[in-house]
Design an enzyme around this catalytic site. Structure first.
Site, PDB file in Angstrom:
ATOM      1  N   CYS A 193      24.615 -12.952  -1.375  1.00 30.78           N
ATOM      2  CA  CYS A 193      23.242 -12.945  -0.842  1.00 30.78           C
ATOM      3  C   CYS A 193      22.987 -11.746   0.067  1.00 30.78           C
ATOM      4  O   CYS A 193      22.204 -10.866  -0.260  1.00 30.78           O
ATOM      5  CB  CYS A 193      22.992 -14.217  -0.028  1.00 30.78           C
ATOM      6  SG  CYS A 193      23.213 -15.720  -0.915  1.00 30.78           S
TER       7      CYS A 193
HETATM    8  N1  SAJ Z   1      28.584 -12.050   8.748  1.00 33.16           N
HETATM    9  C1  SAJ Z   1      28.817 -11.215   9.818  1.00 33.16           C
HETATM   10  N2  SAJ Z   1      28.256 -11.495  11.024  1.00 33.16           N
HETATM   11  C2  SAJ Z   1      27.449 -12.581  11.199  1.00 33.16           C
HETATM   12  C3  SAJ Z   1      27.212 -13.432  10.091  1.00 33.16           C
HETATM   13  C4  SAJ Z   1      27.784 -13.149   8.882  1.00 33.16           C
HETATM   14  O1  SAJ Z   1      29.543 -10.215   9.701  1.00 33.16           O
HETATM   15  O2  SAJ Z   1      26.983 -12.802  12.318  1.00 33.16           O
HETATM   16  C5  SAJ Z   1      29.180 -11.739   7.456  1.00 33.16           C
HETATM   17  C6  SAJ Z   1      30.083 -12.843   6.958  1.00 33.16           C
HETATM   18  O3  SAJ Z   1      31.397 -12.650   7.383  1.00 33.16           O
HETATM   19  C7  SAJ Z   1      29.959 -12.698   5.436  1.00 33.16           C
HETATM   20  C8  SAJ Z   1      28.545 -12.178   5.249  1.00 33.16           C
HETATM   21  O4  SAJ Z   1      28.130 -11.638   6.505  1.00 33.16           O
HETATM   22  O5  SAJ Z   1      30.864 -11.749   4.947  1.00 33.16           O
HETATM   23  C9  SAJ Z   1      27.548 -13.233   4.813  1.00 33.16           C
HETATM   24  O6  SAJ Z   1      27.740 -14.313   5.687  1.00 33.16           O
HETATM   25  P1  SAJ Z   1      26.663 -15.520   5.736  1.00 33.16           P
HETATM   26  O7  SAJ Z   1      27.072 -16.414   6.856  1.00 33.16           O
HETATM   27  O8  SAJ Z   1      25.291 -14.966   5.759  1.00 33.16           O
HETATM   28  O9  SAJ Z   1      26.964 -16.334   4.418  1.00 33.16           O
HETATM   29  P2  SAJ Z   1      26.235 -16.363   3.030  1.00 33.16           P
HETATM   30  O10 SAJ Z   1      26.346 -15.114   2.281  1.00 33.16           O
HETATM   31  O11 SAJ Z   1      26.740 -17.592   2.379  1.00 33.16           O
HETATM   32  O12 SAJ Z   1      24.698 -16.500   3.411  1.00 33.16           O
HETATM   33  C10 SAJ Z   1      24.069 -17.706   3.256  1.00 33.16           C
HETATM   34  C11 SAJ Z   1      22.633 -17.326   3.085  1.00 33.16           C
HETATM   35  N3  SAJ Z   1      21.935 -18.439   2.556  1.00 33.16           N
HETATM   36  C12 SAJ Z   1      21.080 -18.215   1.539  1.00 33.16           C
HETATM   37  O13 SAJ Z   1      20.858 -17.135   1.084  1.00 33.16           O
HETATM   38  C13 SAJ Z   1      20.437 -19.417   0.988  1.00 33.16           C
HETATM   39  C14 SAJ Z   1      22.017 -16.916   4.414  1.00 33.16           C
HETATM   40  O14 SAJ Z   1      20.578 -16.863   4.255  1.00 33.16           O
HETATM   41  C15 SAJ Z   1      22.346 -17.854   5.515  1.00 33.16           C
HETATM   42  O15 SAJ Z   1      21.804 -17.337   6.736  1.00 33.16           O
HETATM   43  C16 SAJ Z   1      23.855 -17.944   5.642  1.00 33.16           C
HETATM   44  O16 SAJ Z   1      24.335 -18.503   4.410  1.00 33.16           O
HETATM   45  C17 SAJ Z   1      24.250 -18.834   6.811  1.00 33.16           C
HETATM   46  O17 SAJ Z   1      23.487 -18.851   7.811  1.00 33.16           O
HETATM   47  O18 SAJ Z   1      25.333 -19.384   6.747  1.00 33.16           O
END
Ligand code: SAJ
Length: 426
Positions: free
Chosen positions: A262
């Site tokens: 995403c």
């Molecule tokens: N990450 C960081 N710093 C942060 C948050 C995440 O480096 O503060 C990195 C994570 O390690 C990862 C990547 O970004 O590698 C994505 O992390 P993520 O927590 O956003 O996880 P995703 O990809 O599963 O994102 C989903 C998304 N949901 C949808 O698209 C429906 C996102 O919109 C959500 O915000 C996220 O989950 C969530 O909040 O967990």
């Protein structure tokens, strides 16, 4: 009004399978369409292809059927497309899965049906690509003979709180009746709020905006991490401090990179679409550049850490712990771990890997084996199995350098030891 209780879901992955199971649980007759016959067989044997206990137990209790045959959609009143929308290496959106699904649906489309696209796409894809395909191949007219809806998926893999049933949704539609049908359907299976948008484009824009918002906020703290490294300030402590402000601040945390299907992908949908319309998203592009550079920054920290103990990266053995893109799940799509490994090997390091959620892609079969004879360790994913590791766990094995790619270890424990500890901005 929904014409019948029969539903077809195209694509039974992280998005489609939970949705199909939920609709089946709520009393719909659901058939799932997949490309892979083995996957269909597994699901029909009530075995979830996704490792998730709740999904597995729900699948066992439903009548969901899976097939590779698109003919089945003729009997469905609602057809939901949940196929992946990756980007090519040049970051251009790859709409092939959406196009081939739409083409196969069009060949079987019946008057009165409702097509819902849940896959993440840039604004304009529904009207400029999916609608013409459906109309041309079926001879039917959208908005009159069939309805076209966009309801962007918001699945969050591994999230213990938010799931397919309780996450709020937005819906955009080509026509009013379609909007009402889709609203009635989602209200019948979800416990969350449903917001009707003014158009298909508005619904498409919501999703790419949500995830671009997250990408730029992560880039913000990643840039702070690079700056605070020079200033000798612990960025994680500062973010936690700023987060005590009860309004107008949303904590994000720096790390070794941004992975997943995403966050590192969706901004390119907006960047590329706007570019074609003559607008350059300089800010979104900069955020992508900052986040994409974090894996190399992490590999550079390994070089500096080994240098601090008078070792060269060239010829050193480095263990990268964690291959998935986020903690405690088995998904490694766009994982920064692979970028870190690539850079370390380019510098001449011998790299071994271990991920307890992805043993088949790990070079070592246990944590113990992965730490044998290594000079440095990179924590690339903050799996629960790694975050409690103490300085002694490493020093007793003669390991001298720890790069904490997720700032998930207890830094003070390491500063008391003779281990060189480097975090991301701390
Ligand atoms: N990450 C960081 N710093 C942060 C948050 C995440 O480096 O503060 C990195 C994570 O390690 C990862 C990547 O970004 O590698 C994505 O992390 P993520 O927590 O956003 O996880 P995703 O990809 O599963 O994102 C989903 C998304 N949901 C949808 O698209 C429906 C996102 O919109 C959500 O915000 C996220 O989950 C969530 O909040 O967990």
């Amino acid at each position: 009004m929904i014409k019948s209780k029969s539903i077809a879901v195209v694509g039974l992955g992280y998005v489609g399978l939970p949705l199909a199971i939920l609709a089946a649980k709520k009393g719909y007759d659901v058939v799932g369409i997949v490309k892979n016959p083995q996957k269909a067989e597994l699901i029909n044997k009530r075995i979830s292809p996704i490792k998730d206990e709740k999904l597995q137990s729900n699948l066992e209790r439903t009548n969901l059927l899976a097939t590779t045959n698109f003919d089945v959609i003729r009997d469905a009143s609602i057809i939901i497309i949940c196929v992946p929308t990756p980007v090519f290496d040049n970051h251009m959106p790859d709409l092939e899965p959406v196009i081939s699904s739409s083409t196969n649906i069009a060949k079987n489309l019946q008057a009165g049906q409702t097509i819902i696209l849940e896959s993440t796409v840039n604004p304009g894809v529904c009207e400029d690509i999916v609608l013409p395909l459906l109309e041309k191949k079926s001879g039917l007219k959208g908005g009159r003979d069939f309805h076209l809806i966009h309801c962007p998926e918001r699945i969050n893999p591994g999230d213990p709180k938010w799931n397919v049933e309780n996450i709020n949704r937005v819906i955009g539609s080509l026509d009013k009746e379609g909007l009402e049908i889709a609203t009635e359907f989602y209200k019948s299976i979800l416990t969350s709020e449903i917001k009707q948008m003014g158009s298909l484009k508005e619904a498409e824009a919501c999703k790419v905006v949500e995830n671009s918002f997250r990408d730029i906020n992560i880039a913000f703290v990643n840039e702070l991490a690079l700056s605070f490294d020079k200033l000798g300030i612990d960025v994680r402590n500062v973010i936690d401090g700023a987060a005590t402000k009860p309004f107008a601040f949303m904590a994000h945390y720096p790390s070794c990179g941004v992975g997943g299907h995403c966050i590192p992908v969706d901004p390119y949908y907006l960047i590329e679409y706007a570019k074609n319309k003559g607008f350059h998203h300089d800010f979104l592009s900069l955020a992508r550049r900052i986040n994409s550079a974090m894996p190399e920054h992490t590999a550079q920290l390994v070089v500096k850490g080994l240098n601090d103990v008078k070792k060269s990266i060239n010829g050193s053995k480095v263990a990268v712990l964690g291959l998935t893109y986020k903690a405690n799940i088995d998904d490694d799509r766009e994982s920064p771990s692979y970028e870190i490994i690539k850079h370390l090997e380019e510098y001449g390091a011998e790299v071994v890997t271990f991920d307890p959620y992805l043993l088949k892609k790990s070079t070592q079969s246990s944590l113990d084996d992965s730490l044998k004879g290594v000079d440095a360790v990179v924590i690339a994913t903050n799996h629960r199995e790694f975050i409690g590791m103490s300085a002694n766990d490493f020093s007793k094995r003669g390991i001298k350098v720890i790069i904490d790619g997720k700032n998930c270890l207890n830094k003070s424990d390491y500063s008391k030891s003779n281990i060189v500890y480097k975090g991301i901005g701390r």
